[in-house]
Enzyme design. Structure first.
Site, PDB file in Angstrom:
ATOM      1  N   ARG A 279      -1.242   8.712   0.670  1.00 39.02           N
ATOM      2  CA  ARG A 279      -1.386   8.821   2.117  1.00 39.02           C
ATOM      3  C   ARG A 279      -1.641  10.287   2.469  1.00 39.02           C
ATOM      4  NH1 ARG A 279       3.075   8.132   7.041  1.00 39.02           N
ATOM      5  NH2 ARG A 279       1.525   8.074   8.708  1.00 39.02           N
ATOM      6  N   HIS A 280      -2.340  10.508   3.554  1.00 36.26           N
ATOM      7  CA  HIS A 280      -2.569  11.864   4.034  1.00 36.26           C
ATOM      8  C   HIS A 280      -1.248  12.548   4.365  1.00 36.26           C
ATOM      9  CE1 HIS A 280      -1.509  10.455   8.036  1.00 36.26           C
ATOM     10  NE2 HIS A 280      -2.329   9.430   7.847  1.00 36.26           N
TER      11      HIS A 280
ATOM     12  N   ASP B  40      -0.998   5.036   5.599  1.00 37.21           N
ATOM     13  CA  ASP B  40       0.198   4.259   5.318  1.00 37.21           C
ATOM     14  C   ASP B  40      -0.140   2.787   5.125  1.00 37.21           C
ATOM     15  OD1 ASP B  40      -0.521   3.962   7.967  1.00 37.21           O
ATOM     16  OD2 ASP B  40       1.452   4.425   8.796  1.00 37.21           O
TER      17      ASP B  40
END
Length: 408
Positions: free
Chosen positions: A34-35, A281
């Site tokens: 995820r970022h 997410d």
């Protein structure tokens, strides 16, 4: 008698451990992360902190998020120090991101730590960074990482059924009175739980992370309830009701892609050693729910789902790990029905119920004739053929003859 030296101890250890331990070799690492930390994507009408309160506006990677992914990149360099060359090589590494600023930037920062330039790759001694390609496709064409994949009638139908299901209603029922209070507090008309997740919980979470003063009604108890409802929203999207069928239309697409990469390395048709997917997410949630290894918690920033392919005594095995805490080592994930180190063949068989060979057919419920017509239409449009010609083809051409619903 003198005690045995280091060489003797190593020999003794190898004899005790046996040949199996020495034979295990990592062949491919595939990462889905995820970022990093970001500003809210949007917020509720009564929020005093609108887009102007954030340096780069809504949905953008923060400096904290940059630090999180640089840290993850350093960890990955250490974890894969024996798998990867010290320098980047295009034939061994492939990176893909969703076409979103924060995921693209997270991938780039991660790579800066993973492959710091040295030797011949050091192009400027004053800049300890080298450009590494990060591939992407437009969101309108994305079916791999930007989950849930939209514009899928069958999935939309499943979502409608989910909201009406007893399982879903049992989860939401305890929060109905709480949900009824949110419109007056937030100024937001609540349509479904996704609105609570994206437009209330998420902005409050971001503001708390960045030391903004929260509204008086955003008490710890309120935040806890909003977080639980957000988790239910994620689960309702990919699970709760007909999980396997949802997986075939969502996370199962990524599972198939991963299996294909592993098979290509196993049969020698690919030289890749590291594949990185930078997503969200929902990317990790959709993947883990499809694999039935989800821990029930919203994936945090820079969370990383790790899948590794090992060759051991002539057999290829898959191992999975999840890194969701920078203070702890990744913990192993076990595919139901298999062991922690799962044979590639068995892994493939176990996930086969969530893999579709024809996504369009399952998603749209199309017949072979309809699939052909759509493909032909897309070809004509991409080739610049006039719409008039397409109309004539459908009305008088071979597609018409195969249409069982055309009245003669």
């Amino acid at each position: 008698m003198r005690p045995p030296g280091p060489a003797a101890l190593l020999t003794l250890a190898s004899l005790l451990l046996g040949p199996a331990a020495a034979a295990k070799e990592l062949k491919l690492a595939l990462l889905v992360f995820r970022h990093g930390d970001r500003s809210p994507i949007e917020t509720f009408p009564n929020d005093p902190y609108q887009e102007s309160a954030w340096p780069q506006g809504f949905g953008q990677l923060s400096q904290l998020g940059m630090k999180q992914h640089y840290e993850l990149g350093k960890y990955l360099r250490k974890r894969y120090s024996t798998l990867l060359n010290s320098t980047y090589h295009r034939n061994e590494v492939y990176v893909q991101s969703t076409d979103i600023d924060r995921t693209l930037m997270s991938a780039m920062i991660n790579l800066a730590a993973l492959f710091p330039p040295e030797g011949s790759s050091l192009w400027n001694p004053q800049i300890l960074w080298q450009p590494i390609p990060v591939h992407t496709v437009p969101i309108s064409q994305e079916q791999l990482l930007y989950l849930p994949v939209t514009k899928c009638p069958r999935f939309e139908k499943l979502q409608e059924e989910t909201l009406m299901s007893k399982e879903y209603q049992n989860l939401v029922s305890p929060y109905k009175d709480f949900i009824a209070t949110l419109p007056a507090l937030s100024g937001l008309h609540i349509k479904d739980l996704s609105g609570i997740w994206n437009k209330i919980y998420d902005p409050l979470f971001c503001e708390k992370t960045h030391n903004f003063t929260l509204p008086p009604w955003a008490t710890p108890d309120t935040i806890a309830k909003l977080k639980e409802l957000s988790k239910i929203s994620l689960m309702s999207t990919f699970a709760i009701y007909k999980r396997k069928e949802k997986a075939r239309l969502q996370g199962g697409i990524l599972v198939k892609n991963i299996i294909d990469h592993f098979k290509n390395v196993a049969n020698g048709s690919s030289k890749k050693k590291l594949i990185i997917y930078s997503g969200h997410d929902t990317t990790i949630g959709g993947l883990q729910i499809a694999l039935d290894v989800f821990n029930g918690k919203l994936p945090p920033y820079a969370a990383c789902h790790i899948m590794e392919l090992y060759l051991e005594n002539g057999q290829y095995n898959i191992e999975m790990y999840y890194r969701n805490d920078t203070q702890q080592d990744p913990y192993p994930l076990t595919l139901p029905g298999c062991t922690t180190s799962c044979p590639l063949k068995q892994f493939t068989e176990l996930v086969s119920p969530i893999i579709t060979e024809d996504w369009s057919k399952e998603c749209f419920g199309l017949s072979e004739d309809q699939v052909l017509r759509i493909a032909l239409a897309a070809f004509c449009l991409s080739s610049g053929v006039l719409v008039v010609l397409l109309f004539i083809l459908f009305r008088y051409g071979p597609c018409r003859k195969r249409n069982p619903y055309h009245s003669i």
